[in-house]
Design an enzyme around this catalytic site. Sequence first.
Site: not given
Length: 232
Positions: A100-102
Amino acid sequence: MRLDKFICHHTGISRVEAKRVLRQGLVTHNDEVIKDPSFKVNDDTNIEFNGRSYGPVKPRYFMLNKLANTLCSTIDEEYPSVLSDMDLPHTKGLHIAGRLDVDTTGLVLITDDGQWSHQITSPKKQCMKRYRVWLAEPLAPDAEERFKEGVQLHSELELTKPALLNRITNTEVQLSISEGKYHQVKRMFGAIDNKVVQLHREKIGDITLDPELGEGEWRALTEQEINSVWQK
Ligand code: URA
């Protein structure tokens, strides 16, 4: 699994160190000293080292409710890695099945079983992932249809695969996709002139984020959740 790798896995010592303790005759199997690092450890092997007995290596499977501002990486970089807060022994070999993105929160699956995670991440397997999405602008009336038909993402050759959009309000939706391209959900909404302001993963295949898990909390997967990945 090779004996030197088995020892590293169970004790956390390095491969060089494992070879050294083997050479020193400190490792036994059924009271017999084993010095060969390539000795094959099977499902029913019991190894004794340092006064302790180590059983078969079982793969491990976890779900984590990811916090924002953490990184889906096994090491700390610009942001702390999701693994650093889990405080698990022997994190070597563990990897994340679908990053997942940050700034994205929610369901992250972590394992050391590469074949299992392949069922989730391989584009060929078309494993569905469901996201809860909060949008900057009211959703276009034809968004469901456009996502079902596929949208053109910048610098991609093909349209996105059919995706299922469930409108909760005009700025809050659930989106289920079978692909995992870089920033896919954000780019899909960009392609229909909208913007994602918050993103949360709720489900991967048949595994739903446990509502009992607070932000940053994790638990081992159940047998049923583990096996669900193989059932298509
Ligand atoms: N799609 C995105 O844009 N970001 C994620 O973190 C996951 C899917």
